[in-house]
Design a protein around this motif. Structure first.
Motif, PDB file in Angstrom:
ATOM      1  N   UNK A 146       0.518  -0.796   0.038  1.00 43.53           N
ATOM      2  CA  UNK A 146       0.315  -0.028   0.200  1.00 43.53           C
ATOM      3  C   UNK A 146       0.824   0.911  -0.075  1.00 43.53           C
ATOM      4  N   UNK A 150       1.300   4.286  -2.756  1.00 44.18           N
ATOM      5  CA  UNK A 150       0.611   5.261  -2.715  1.00 44.18           C
ATOM      6  C   UNK A 150       1.856   6.360  -3.318  1.00 44.18           C
ATOM      7  N   UNK A 152       4.336   5.546  -5.665  1.00 44.97           N
ATOM      8  CA  UNK A 152       4.293   5.789  -6.882  1.00 44.97           C
ATOM      9  C   UNK A 152       2.893   6.586  -7.164  1.00 44.97           C
ATOM     10  N   UNK A 153       1.483   6.789  -7.259  1.00 45.90           N
ATOM     11  CA  UNK A 153       0.753   7.211  -7.729  1.00 45.90           C
ATOM     12  C   UNK A 153       1.488   9.173  -7.038  1.00 45.90           C
ATOM     13  N   UNK A 154       2.328   9.718  -6.000  1.00 42.78           N
ATOM     14  CA  UNK A 154       2.221  10.505  -5.709  1.00 42.78           C
ATOM     15  C   UNK A 154       3.960  11.182  -7.120  1.00 42.78           C
ATOM     16  N   UNK A 156       3.843   9.239 -10.116  1.00 38.28           N
ATOM     17  CA  UNK A 156       2.956   9.185 -11.216  1.00 38.28           C
ATOM     18  C   UNK A 156       2.264  10.505 -11.102  1.00 38.28           C
ATOM     19  N   UNK A 157       1.937  11.239 -10.316  1.00 43.43           N
ATOM     20  CA  UNK A 157       0.830  13.050 -10.240  1.00 43.43           C
ATOM     21  C   UNK A 157       1.687  13.360 -10.714  1.00 43.43           C
ATOM     22  N   UNK A 160       3.278  14.123 -14.342  1.00 35.85           N
ATOM     23  CA  UNK A 160       2.171  14.112 -14.941  1.00 35.85           C
ATOM     24  C   UNK A 160       2.199  16.044 -14.761  1.00 35.85           C
TER      25      UNK A 160
ATOM     26  N   UNK B 154      -2.143  12.917  -6.427  1.00 35.76           N
ATOM     27  CA  UNK B 154      -3.006  11.504  -5.998  1.00 35.76           C
ATOM     28  C   UNK B 154      -4.053  11.855  -6.632  1.00 35.76           C
ATOM     29  N   UNK B 156      -4.109  12.382 -10.172  1.00 33.27           N
ATOM     30  CA  UNK B 156      -3.447  12.179 -11.540  1.00 33.27           C
ATOM     31  C   UNK B 156      -2.993  10.498 -11.752  1.00 33.27           C
ATOM     32  N   UNK B 157      -2.600  10.861 -10.500  1.00 32.38           N
ATOM     33  CA  UNK B 157      -1.555   9.169 -10.113  1.00 32.38           C
ATOM     34  C   UNK B 157      -2.362   8.085 -10.571  1.00 32.38           C
ATOM     35  N   UNK B 158      -3.534   8.600  -9.886  1.00 36.71           N
ATOM     36  CA  UNK B 158      -4.251   6.920  -9.538  1.00 36.71           C
ATOM     37  C   UNK B 158      -5.132   7.575 -11.062  1.00 36.71           C
ATOM     38  N   UNK B 160      -3.766   7.490 -14.166  1.00 36.38           N
ATOM     39  CA  UNK B 160      -2.547   6.798 -14.823  1.00 36.38           C
ATOM     40  C   UNK B 160      -2.122   5.748 -14.492  1.00 36.38           C
ATOM     41  N   UNK B 161      -2.289   5.417 -12.671  1.00 33.38           N
ATOM     42  CA  UNK B 161      -1.611   4.200 -12.415  1.00 33.38           C
ATOM     43  C   UNK B 161      -2.789   3.244 -13.064  1.00 33.38           C
ATOM     44  N   UNK B 162      -4.636   3.183 -12.676  1.00 31.88           N
ATOM     45  CA  UNK B 162      -5.628   3.047 -13.466  1.00 31.88           C
ATOM     46  C   UNK B 162      -6.049   2.072 -14.339  1.00 31.88           C
ATOM     47  N   UNK B 170      -6.585   1.421  -7.133  1.00 28.47           N
ATOM     48  CA  UNK B 170      -5.668   2.950  -6.787  1.00 28.47           C
ATOM     49  C   UNK B 170      -6.694   4.021  -6.126  1.00 28.47           C
ATOM     50  N   UNK B 173      -6.729   3.279  -2.496  1.00 31.72           N
ATOM     51  CA  UNK B 173      -5.213   3.997  -2.045  1.00 31.72           C
ATOM     52  C   UNK B 173      -5.334   5.303  -2.224  1.00 31.72           C
TER      53      UNK B 173
END
Lengths: 187, 187
Positions: A146, A150, A152-154, A156-157, A160, B154, B156-158, B160-162, B170, B173
């Motif tokens: 988890x 999370x 990774x979400x930060x 990727x965000x 972008x 969070x 944007x990351x979600x 992309x991850x989705x 995501x 999370x």
DNA sequence: GTGTATATGTACCGATCTGTACATCTTGTC
DNA sequence: GACAAGATGTACAGATCGGTACATATACAC
């Protein structure tokens, strides 16, 4: 057909695809940019898709090497390394050749989930997630998957957001958020 | 040249661009899909770029309406609304037509920062950021801009991850992470 | 009806797309 | 030198790209 000739073609193609996009880059342009003839190009790569896949493989290798190495140079504790991710992101964003994540762009142009290019792009992200899950585990996270997810979400965000030119210093904002998440998720 | 005819063309073009990408979708395909003649198409839109920009404008309107409305339906406190963002994301991700963020994809295909398509995509994100900054301020955040920025990372990351099909849920999370960030950044 | 303005369909333009046929050049072997 | 084998350059095929010319159809004036 020396093998390094092929590598050189992939390297150059990677540059052009990264700067110019995939559909927008024609084989003619690549032939001009590499200086090789079209026949030779198609001797090395059966189709344009093969060339793209080879370029993505090289990008995956280069990017993960760069990221992992810089992280290890910056910090030597697991928690430090989780945070160093965002310092390296900041470095990357400030490079003049920064044009966003090649794999996000690839999956945006080849959207079908079963498409080889999409699959390979997802694999890159999966490898990164795996890597950071290990570090999160070493850091003593209660839920390493988890937490890594999370972080990774930060990441990727932040990529972008940096591409879009929004917000001040998204890598630093991501790092601040990561500090909070790590403090909360470890120990 | 009734105005609703034009709107219908934009609506249909939006669908096709979203599913198929921008470069990969030719005007011929759009002419077939909409049933209109090529001449009429070019009467309504001077160039393909104009059509894309019109489609993005409609998408911006539709998406923000959907998002803001659902958030208000779900929660009626500022903090609740910040969190509701991720519930709406989860709803969106589970839709069968979900194909990621149209603006991320647009800016991936039109990379030059000054390109009208890139500019308009960034504007969409800027409007969202502004909106959530206001809510963060209403929630009593110490640094509303920073908090909103982080919540957007969070988000944007979600997305992309989705799109990549990585990680389980995501959006959830992201919501867990958001809860931590909000708890830490408010009051 | 006639005239006029607009909407539409078709057929096409030149450019570019991925990919290939084929003739030529280079290289190594003898 | 002769010769075979592989690499290369050129020229092009067939499809598709964004965009347009032009002839016809339709609508409304009178």
């Amino acid at each position: 057909m020396r093998p390094n000739k092929r590598d050189e073609l992939v390297r150059k193609a990677l540059d052009v695809f990264y700067r110019n996009g995939f559909h927008a880059t024609g084989m003619d342009m690549l032939v001009v940019e590499t200086g090789v003839s079209k026949t030779s190009m198609y001797k090395h790569f059966r189709t344009k898709e093969d060339l793209i896949l080879a370029a993505l493989r090289l990008r995956d290798e280069n990017f993960r090497n760069f990221l992992y190495r810089r992280i290890e140079e910056i910090a030597d504790t697991p928690v430090g390394r989780l945070l160093a991710l965002y310092d390296v992101l900041a470095e990357w964003f400030s490079k003049k050749e920064f044009r966003g994540c090649m794999f996000i762009k690839a999956s945006a142009e080849y959207q079908e989930k079963e498409h080889p290019i999409h699959v390979q792009s997802a694999e890159h992200k999966r490898l990164l997630l795996e890597h950071f899950t290990k570090i999160a585990r070493a850091a003593g996270a209660r839920e390493p998957e988890t937490l890594a997810n999370q972080l990774m979400l930060l990441k990727e965000g932040a990529i972008v957001t940096a591409v879009m030119g929004l917000g001040n210093d998204p890598a630093q904002k991501a790092k601040l958020a990561a500090e909070v998440l790590i403090a909360q998720g470890v120990g």
